[in-house]
Design an enzyme around this catalytic site. Structure first.
Site, PDB file in Angstrom:
ATOM      1  N   LYS A  13       0.816  -1.229   0.000  1.00  0.00           N
ATOM      2  CA  LYS A  13       0.000   0.000   0.000  1.00  0.00           C
ATOM      3  C   LYS A  13       0.847   1.276   0.000  1.00  0.00           C
ATOM      4  O   LYS A  13       0.602   2.188  -0.793  1.00  0.00           O
ATOM      5  CB  LYS A  13      -0.883  -0.051   1.253  1.00  0.00           C
ATOM      6  CG  LYS A  13      -1.940   0.992   1.367  1.00  0.00           C
ATOM      7  CD  LYS A  13      -2.980   0.569   2.396  1.00  0.00           C
ATOM      8  CE  LYS A  13      -2.378   0.243   3.756  1.00  0.00           C
ATOM      9  NZ  LYS A  13      -1.934   1.427   4.513  1.00  0.00           N
ATOM     10  N   ARG A  88      -8.776   4.833   9.595  1.00  0.00           N
ATOM     11  CA  ARG A  88      -8.641   3.484  10.143  1.00  0.00           C
ATOM     12  C   ARG A  88      -9.799   3.143  11.058  1.00  0.00           C
ATOM     13  O   ARG A  88      -9.863   2.028  11.561  1.00  0.00           O
ATOM     14  CB  ARG A  88      -7.355   3.385  10.938  1.00  0.00           C
ATOM     15  CG  ARG A  88      -6.152   2.786  10.180  1.00  0.00           C
ATOM     16  CD  ARG A  88      -4.941   3.024  11.030  1.00  0.00           C
ATOM     17  NE  ARG A  88      -3.833   2.168  10.845  1.00  0.00           N
ATOM     18  CZ  ARG A  88      -2.692   2.516  10.245  1.00  0.00           C
ATOM     19  NH1 ARG A  88      -2.589   3.686   9.664  1.00  0.00           N
ATOM     20  NH2 ARG A  88      -1.672   1.696  10.207  1.00  0.00           N
ATOM     21  N   ARG A 127      11.425 -11.894   6.360  1.00  0.00           N
ATOM     22  CA  ARG A 127      12.567 -10.996   6.544  1.00  0.00           C
ATOM     23  C   ARG A 127      13.497 -11.468   7.669  1.00  0.00           C
ATOM     24  O   ARG A 127      13.054 -11.731   8.792  1.00  0.00           O
ATOM     25  CB  ARG A 127      12.053  -9.599   6.849  1.00  0.00           C
ATOM     26  CG  ARG A 127      13.152  -8.557   6.797  1.00  0.00           C
ATOM     27  CD  ARG A 127      12.577  -7.202   6.696  1.00  0.00           C
ATOM     28  NE  ARG A 127      11.765  -6.910   7.869  1.00  0.00           N
ATOM     29  CZ  ARG A 127      11.444  -5.683   8.236  1.00  0.00           C
ATOM     30  NH1 ARG A 127      11.855  -4.654   7.540  1.00  0.00           N
ATOM     31  NH2 ARG A 127      10.697  -5.474   9.299  1.00  0.00           N
ATOM     32  N   ARG A 160      13.496 -10.544  13.501  1.00  0.00           N
ATOM     33  CA  ARG A 160      12.993  -9.593  14.499  1.00  0.00           C
ATOM     34  C   ARG A 160      11.680 -10.116  15.079  1.00  0.00           C
ATOM     35  O   ARG A 160      10.913 -10.777  14.371  1.00  0.00           O
ATOM     36  CB  ARG A 160      12.702  -8.251  13.824  1.00  0.00           C
ATOM     37  CG  ARG A 160      13.923  -7.413  13.601  1.00  0.00           C
ATOM     38  CD  ARG A 160      13.589  -6.110  12.930  1.00  0.00           C
ATOM     39  NE  ARG A 160      12.160  -5.769  13.000  1.00  0.00           N
ATOM     40  CZ  ARG A 160      11.645  -4.671  12.465  1.00  0.00           C
ATOM     41  NH1 ARG A 160      12.419  -3.822  11.845  1.00  0.00           N
ATOM     42  NH2 ARG A 160      10.361  -4.421  12.542  1.00  0.00           N
ATOM     43  N   ARG A 171      -1.009  -9.194  14.194  1.00  0.00           N
ATOM     44  CA  ARG A 171      -1.092  -7.888  13.526  1.00  0.00           C
ATOM     45  C   ARG A 171      -2.103  -7.931  12.380  1.00  0.00           C
ATOM     46  O   ARG A 171      -2.889  -6.995  12.176  1.00  0.00           O
ATOM     47  CB  ARG A 171       0.307  -7.541  13.002  1.00  0.00           C
ATOM     48  CG  ARG A 171       0.472  -6.102  12.624  1.00  0.00           C
ATOM     49  CD  ARG A 171       1.953  -5.786  12.519  1.00  0.00           C
ATOM     50  NE  ARG A 171       2.261  -5.083  11.305  1.00  0.00           N
ATOM     51  CZ  ARG A 171       3.298  -5.370  10.510  1.00  0.00           C
ATOM     52  NH1 ARG A 171       4.122  -6.359  10.787  1.00  0.00           N
ATOM     53  NH2 ARG A 171       3.514  -4.655   9.441  1.00  0.00           N
TER      54      ARG A 171
HETATM   55  P1  AMP Z   1       1.513   3.028   9.556  1.00  0.00           P
HETATM   56  O1  AMP Z   1       2.846   3.517   9.123  1.00  0.00           O
HETATM   57  O2  AMP Z   1       0.386   3.488   8.673  1.00  0.00           O
HETATM   58  O3  AMP Z   1       1.463   1.536   9.804  1.00  0.00           O
HETATM   59  O4  AMP Z   1       1.232   3.714  10.989  1.00  0.00           O
HETATM   60  C1  AMP Z   1       2.099   3.535  12.078  1.00  0.00           C
HETATM   61  C2  AMP Z   1       1.336   3.756  13.386  1.00  0.00           C
HETATM   62  O5  AMP Z   1       0.815   5.088  13.446  1.00  0.00           O
HETATM   63  C3  AMP Z   1       0.116   2.869  13.565  1.00  0.00           C
HETATM   64  O6  AMP Z   1       0.464   1.612  14.085  1.00  0.00           O
HETATM   65  C4  AMP Z   1      -0.715   3.677  14.546  1.00  0.00           C
HETATM   66  O7  AMP Z   1      -0.199   3.571  15.867  1.00  0.00           O
HETATM   67  C5  AMP Z   1      -0.461   5.106  14.066  1.00  0.00           C
HETATM   68  N1  AMP Z   1      -1.474   5.513  13.054  1.00  0.00           N
HETATM   69  C6  AMP Z   1      -1.247   5.804  11.753  1.00  0.00           C
HETATM   70  N2  AMP Z   1      -2.379   6.163  11.141  1.00  0.00           N
HETATM   71  C7  AMP Z   1      -3.372   6.082  12.067  1.00  0.00           C
HETATM   72  C8  AMP Z   1      -4.778   6.303  12.041  1.00  0.00           C
HETATM   73  N3  AMP Z   1      -5.418   6.666  10.926  1.00  0.00           N
HETATM   74  N4  AMP Z   1      -5.461   6.131  13.206  1.00  0.00           N
HETATM   75  C9  AMP Z   1      -4.849   5.773  14.342  1.00  0.00           C
HETATM   76  N5  AMP Z   1      -3.522   5.518  14.429  1.00  0.00           N
HETATM   77  C10 AMP Z   1      -2.784   5.676  13.300  1.00  0.00           C
END
Ligand code: AMP
Length: 216
Positions: A13, A88, A127, A160, A171
């Site tokens: 994505k 989200r 990985r 990891r 996850r």
């Molecule tokens: P990502 O890089 O999109 O996986 O985001 C990393 C982390 O940022 C996620 O695991 C959440 O803790 C937080 N995060 C990013 N986008 C959102 C969202 N729309 N709502 C809530 N938490 C978010």
């Protein structure tokens, strides 16, 4: 054009969001990147977000929605949006719809990239890294010459905690719950388009752009 990319971790994505934003002239917004930048800069917002990110939890809606709405109110957002990692939750989706409606705009299309579960698990658990020099390998795309041994320095390869099967499955389960809820939300609005996420990155970009052919 205002687009949302949906998909489970490992579907590609983030990569596709950047490619599409560049090719279509849209502003790429990743809320994950925004939170990481704020955390690195040590701002109040960053410190607050970091607590949730470290725990693998979602940052609360009131923080996330405020940050996103502020960003899309900036002048450079007028060229169009490629949202990556937002929304989200349903309240986030509703707040976004309401803010866009106020300015007479809307989300045009939600592209939902899908990859069979077994392939996703293989991508996410493949990985390994060298415990001596840090070199990264992937069992599918960049395997070491000898199993478990670093090509560069002969060190032992290890995985990891984040990439181990039990963590990866947990996850995926959490992400599946909110991804499916959002797919249903935008499906009811007639905006959802499922995209096959298998094959090369170029194949996926071509499918995504094909799905945009009739968006004004
Ligand atoms: P990502 O890089 O999109 O996986 O985001 C990393 C982390 O940022 C996620 O695991 C959440 O803790 C937080 N995060 C990013 N986008 C959102 C969202 N729309 N709502 C809530 N938490 C978010």
């Amino acid at each position: 054009m205002r687009l949302i990319l949906l998909g489970l971790p490992g579907v590609g994505k983030g990569t596709q969001a950047k490619i599409l934003a560049t090719r279509q002239g849209l502003l790429h917004i990743s809320t994950g990147d925004m939170f990481r930048e704020a955390a690195a800069a040590g701002t109040e917002l960053g410190k607050r977000a970091q607590e949730f990110m470290s725990a693998g939890a979602l940052v609360p809606d009131e923080v996330t929605i405020g940050m996103l709405l502020e960003r899309i109110a900036q002048p450079d957002a007028a060229k169009g949006l490629m949202l990556d990692g937002f929304p989200r939750t349903i309240p986030q989706a509703e707040a976004l719809d309401a803010a866009l409606a106020k300015q007479g705009d809307q989300i045009d299309r939600v592209l939902y990239i899908q990859v069979p579960e077994a392939e996703l698990v293989a991508r996410l658990t493949g990985r390994w890294s060298c415990s001596n020099c840090g070199a990264i390998y992937h069992m599918q795309s960049k395997p070491p010459k000898a199993a478990g041994v670093c090509d560069e320095c002969g060190g032992a390869l290890s995985q990891r905690a984040d990439d181990q099967p039990a963590t990866v499955n947990a996850r995926l389960d959490t992400n599946r719950a909110w991804t499916e809820a959002l797919a249903e939300f935008y499906g009811k609005q007639g905006k959802l388009e499922a995209i096959d996420g298998t094959g090369s990155p170029d194949d996926i970009t071509a499918r995504l752009e094909g799905a945009l052919a009739n968006v004004s």
